[in-house]
Motif scaffolding. Structure first.
Motif, short mmCIF file in Angstrom:
data_model
loop_
_atom_site.label_atom_id
_atom_site.label_comp_id
_atom_site.label_asym_id
_atom_site.label_seq_id
_atom_site.Cartn_x
_atom_site.Cartn_y
_atom_site.Cartn_z
N ARG A 54 -63.41 72.86 -4.67
CA ARG A 54 -62.78 72.69 -6.00
C ARG A 54 -61.82 73.84 -6.30
O ARG A 54 -60.73 73.64 -6.82
CB ARG A 54 -63.87 72.58 -7.07
CG ARG A 54 -64.67 71.28 -6.97
CD ARG A 54 -65.97 71.34 -7.74
NE ARG A 54 -66.78 70.15 -7.51
CZ ARG A 54 -68.10 70.13 -7.59
NH1 ARG A 54 -68.78 71.24 -7.90
NH2 ARG A 54 -68.76 69.00 -7.37
N GLU A 82 -63.04 65.50 -5.52
CA GLU A 82 -64.37 64.92 -5.65
C GLU A 82 -64.45 63.56 -4.94
O GLU A 82 -65.40 63.29 -4.18
CB GLU A 82 -64.72 64.74 -7.13
CG GLU A 82 -64.93 66.05 -7.88
CD GLU A 82 -66.06 66.87 -7.29
OE1 GLU A 82 -67.07 66.29 -6.85
OE2 GLU A 82 -65.92 68.11 -7.27
N LEU A 132 -73.07 65.45 -10.90
CA LEU A 132 -72.01 66.36 -11.37
C LEU A 132 -70.63 65.84 -11.00
O LEU A 132 -69.69 65.86 -11.79
CB LEU A 132 -72.21 67.75 -10.74
CG LEU A 132 -71.11 68.79 -11.04
CD1 LEU A 132 -71.02 69.03 -12.54
CD2 LEU A 132 -71.40 70.08 -10.29
N GLU A 147 -69.62 62.86 -13.25
CA GLU A 147 -69.37 63.35 -14.61
C GLU A 147 -68.03 64.10 -14.67
O GLU A 147 -67.26 63.96 -15.62
CB GLU A 147 -70.51 64.27 -15.06
CG GLU A 147 -71.83 63.58 -15.29
CD GLU A 147 -71.75 62.56 -16.43
OE1 GLU A 147 -71.00 62.81 -17.39
OE2 GLU A 147 -72.42 61.51 -16.34
N MET A 148 -67.75 64.88 -13.63
CA MET A 148 -66.47 65.62 -13.59
C MET A 148 -65.29 64.65 -13.55
O MET A 148 -64.30 64.81 -14.26
CB MET A 148 -66.41 66.53 -12.35
CG MET A 148 -67.17 67.82 -12.49
SD MET A 148 -66.97 68.85 -11.01
CE MET A 148 -65.21 69.09 -11.02
N LEU A 176 -62.53 64.50 -16.37
CA LEU A 176 -61.15 64.87 -16.01
C LEU A 176 -60.19 63.71 -16.26
O LEU A 176 -59.02 63.93 -16.59
CB LEU A 176 -61.09 65.32 -14.54
CG LEU A 176 -61.79 66.63 -14.23
CD1 LEU A 176 -61.91 66.84 -12.72
CD2 LEU A 176 -61.03 67.81 -14.85
#
Length: 772
Positions: free
Chosen positions: A611, A680, A732, A735-736, A740
């Protein structure tokens, strides 16, 4: 003049005069001729006698005293120009600087009393130049005396001598290792020489470049060397001896910047001059540099041919010169992957360089570059061990290189050693030590990157090429003009012959008409001249006003441009610092992961690294391109995919990538969340979508409607579990991506078809299609 001749002849006569009395000497020297240099010859002979470190000071002192006594006896005050100066030198040789200062102070005060400032300043200049550069204890005294001379020259209007003295001050600071002060003085000398149109300006640029090299500022060194060559080529009188140094050192600077084509051009120019001068040392240095350029350009056939052509020009070579050819040959075999030939010549290589190494310590006292030259010439042997993965032998060579004095090396030589240490430690599994070496290498590389200086270098190179082109055009125009003039002369001669006959008939009438018309014309011309003078005055006033307005306009435009440039550099520096900080975070994460035993924790840190890298790539691109506000989506996605492909070893896992990307500029506020979504989605596909047979990941980024981008990440893997519910998931990554997508002001959708499809649709802020 007779008295001066008697004093001048005295020392050379002392061999045969011996014990003769003063009256006898004076009688025999009445008819002696004026030989102005002989007064110094004998004393200097003993003062700097060959084969002795400090000559024979006692014999020199004897003849100096004799000369002084007899000069006073015949009332000859000219001894200040000869005997006194030699006395001062004798005191310097004996290390008695208190006495030397006293002697030269008396001489300077004498000329001050006589109001002869040039001779007064020359006295201090002479004294300062006789203090050895190697005597570090006398640096402050030497600078103080140079400044005295400079002050007198400047005060009395001797501008060229004052500039020359500034150069000596700068050179003294450089030899004392005070490079910042030396740079300041060298730049001041250049400005003065430009005003005075001194032909020595190229030499000052050469010394300034040397100062930057010792300081470790390689971009400014290259800039100074370009200025040096430009000044040399612009000079009507070129000193070939210095010319070979200017060209070869500029070639080396380009080589260090890895611009091998440019380096080759200037090395060839330097070798041509060295061949004309029959300078064996510079010829062999230039040949070695040309060979390394051919090798790095992969012109191996040209390198072999050039090696055979040049190696026999000077059959008798010094150990250093022999080492240059052996080094080039081994480097050639390394680049050609001919390890068998390389192994055969290693014994000869080591034999030659054992001799060279013994002389390096002594050479560094007189030649700052000796240690760098040794490391660069020796480097093909460690490179061979690196290529053939002979880690133990590489480690042994590295210990020898690390034992060399680091204060005698440039940053480039240090970086070479750090690179070898990084490879050895990585091969041995000592990753912490390898990381330290990597960080040192990165610090040096960052220090060598100077965008502002690179821009100046490009402008200078452009000006140089333009000047060369204009010169060629001018030469062609001159040749054309000469040919045209020759043809015109032929036609003119023919016409003159024909016209001469006609002129003979009408000459009488023309002369009479001219006489009458001249009287009338003179009156008209006077009236016209008065009118012209009035018009010229008016035009001159208008032109002055126009020039003033144009100057005001240029000043305003220049100020505006400077502000824009400053803003751009500030933004670029911000992105550079952010990128560096992100790299530090990645290094810390990498270091931390080395101490973790838990696989889940390692995977989490690895995901965090990816990331951070996704964001870092954005700032790297903003820093390295002219537009510091936006990035091109296609270029960014390609770089991110290349990073993830390498990171997860997708080649061995048979995972392929397919891209279908539009060239669209994206603001940094949208580029960062888009990059994290991509990271991701792609990471999830790589980690979970495929079995051992691999598969394909498709990335689409299309401008489907005005100001709208459809970002699709699709894989042909095994897909999501049958009970997967996007609204219920709490991972995670998911959700990111959802968060975003909202930050982008767009929509987020994930489907099974049968692999996983991730679709994000969002509007582009300030959308501008990138240039193809």
């Amino acid at each position: 003049m007779k008295k001066l001749a008697i004093c001048i002849f005295l020392i050379s006569y002392a061999f045969i005069a011996g014990a003769q009395n003063l009256a006898g000497l004076l009688q025999k020297l009445q008819n002696t001729g004026n030989e102005t240099n002989r007064i110094n010859a004998l004393a200097r002979h003993y003062l700097y006698k060959r084969g002795q470190a400090h000559g024979n000071p006692d014999s020199a002192a004897y003849y100096i005293t004799k000369a002084e006594i007899l000069s006073n006896a015949i009332h000859n005050t000219a001894y200040l120009d000869s005997v006194v100066f030699i006395k001062g030198e004798l005191a310097i040789v004996r290390g008695d600087f208190t006495l030397a200062t006293q002697i030269f102070t008396e001489a300077a005060n004498h000329y001050q009393t006589l109001r002869q400032p040039l001779k007064e300043a020359n006295t201090w200049h002479y004294y300062a130049n006789r203090i050895p550069e190697s005597d570090k204890a006398q640096v402050d005294n030497k600078l103080k005396i140079h400044n005295k001379a400079y002050g007198i020259y400047l005060k009395n209007g001797f501008k060229l001598q004052a500039a020359d003295e500034q150069f000596r001050i700068a050179f003294t600071y450089q030899n004392a290792g005070q490079f910042d002060k030396a740079e300041k003085w060298f730049i001041a000398v250049i400005k003065q020489y430009q005003v005075l149109k001194s032909p020595e300006i190229a030499l000052v640029y050469y010394r300034l470049a040397d100062n930057y090299y010792r300081k470790g500022d390689m971009p400014k060194e290259l800039l100074a060397r370009i200025n040096c060559v430009n000044a040399y080529e612009a000079s009507p009188k070129r000193d070939l001896y210095w010319g070979q140094y200017y060209y070869i050192t500029l070639g080396v600077a380009y080589y260090n910047k890895r611009q091998f084509e440019q380096a080759l051009i200037y090395h060839q120019k330097g070798v041509e001059i060295a061949a004309k001068l029959n300078d064996q040392e510079m010829y062999n240095i230039g040949v070695h540099e040309i060979l390394t350029c051919y090798i790095n350009l992969k012109k191996y056939a040209a390198a072999l041919a050039y090696l055979k052509k040049t190696i026999q020009r000077y059959p008798k070579k010094t150990d250093v010169q022999e080492g240059m050819y052996v080094s080039a040959e081994l480097k050639l075999y390394n680049h050609m992957n001919n390890s068998r030939a390389a192994e055969k010549m290693i014994p000869k290589f080591k034999e030659v360089f054992q001799k060279v190494k013994k002389s390096v310590a002594g050479e560094t006292k007189a030649n700052y570059y000796a240690m760098d030259n040794f490391i660069a010439a020796y480097d093909p042997l460690p490179k061979h061990y690196l290529l053939t993965k002979q880690w133990a032998k590489l480690a042994d060579e590295l210990k020898m290189l690390e034992a060399l004095p680091a204060d005698k090396m440039s940053v480039l030589s240090k970086m070479t050693i750090y690179q070898h240490r990084f490879k050895v430690d990585s091969a041995n599994g000592d990753f912490l030590s390898a990381l330290r070496s990597f960080q040192r290498i990165k610090v040096i590389k960052d220090s060598l990157t100077n965008v502002a200086t690179s821009k100046q270098i490009s402008e200078l190179e452009t000006k140089y090429l333009s000047a060369q082109k204009d010169k060629k055009i001018q030469d062609l125009n001159n040749q054309s003009t000469i040919q045209k003039n020759n043809l015109d002369k032929v036609h003119q001669q023919r016409n003159i012959t024909l016209a001469g006959v006609l002129i003979g008939f009408v000459l009488a009438g023309i002369l009479y008409f001219a006489y009458r018309s001249k009287q009338r014309s003179n009156f008209k011309l006077k009236v016209k001249q008065e009118e012209i003078n009035i018009q010229n005055s008016s035009l001159f006033s208008l032109l002055n006003e126009k020039e003033k307005l144009l100057q005001d306009k240029d000043n305003l435009l220049g100020s505006q441009q400077d502000l824009l440039i400053e803003k751009e550099w500030l933004l670029r520096e911000v992105h550079h610092r952010v990128k560096n900080n992100l790299q530090i975070v990645m290094s810390l994460l990498y270091t931390q992961s080395a101490y973790l035993q838990n696989t889940d924790a390692r995977d989490a840190i690895r995901d965090s690294q990816n990331r951070v890298q996704a964001i870092s790539i954005i700032h790297q691109k903003l820093y390295s391109k002219s537009n510091v506000a936006t990035i091109v989506i296609a270029d960014y996605i390609t770089d991110l995919i290349r990073y993830l492909y390498t990171c997860y070893d997708c080649g061995n896992r048979k995972i392929r990538f397919k891209e279908n990307l539009d060239q669209v500029n994206l603001d940094i506020s949208q580029a960062v969340p888009m990059g994290l979504i991509l990271n991701e989605a792609i990471t999830n596909s790589i980690k979970y979508a495929f079995d051992k047979s691999g598969g394909e990941i498709l990335i689409n980024a299309k401008l489907s409607a005005p100001e709208t981008i459809e970002l699709l990440i699709r894989d042909n893997g095994k897909g999501l579990p049958s009970n997967f519910d996007l609204t219920e998931t709490s991972s995670l990554g998911m959700e990111m991506m959802k968060a975003l997508s909202k930050q982008l002001g767009g929509t987020f959708e994930i489907k099974n078809e049968p692999g996983v499809n991730v679709l994000v649709i969002f509007k582009v802020e300030n959308q501008v299609r990138a240039e193809a």
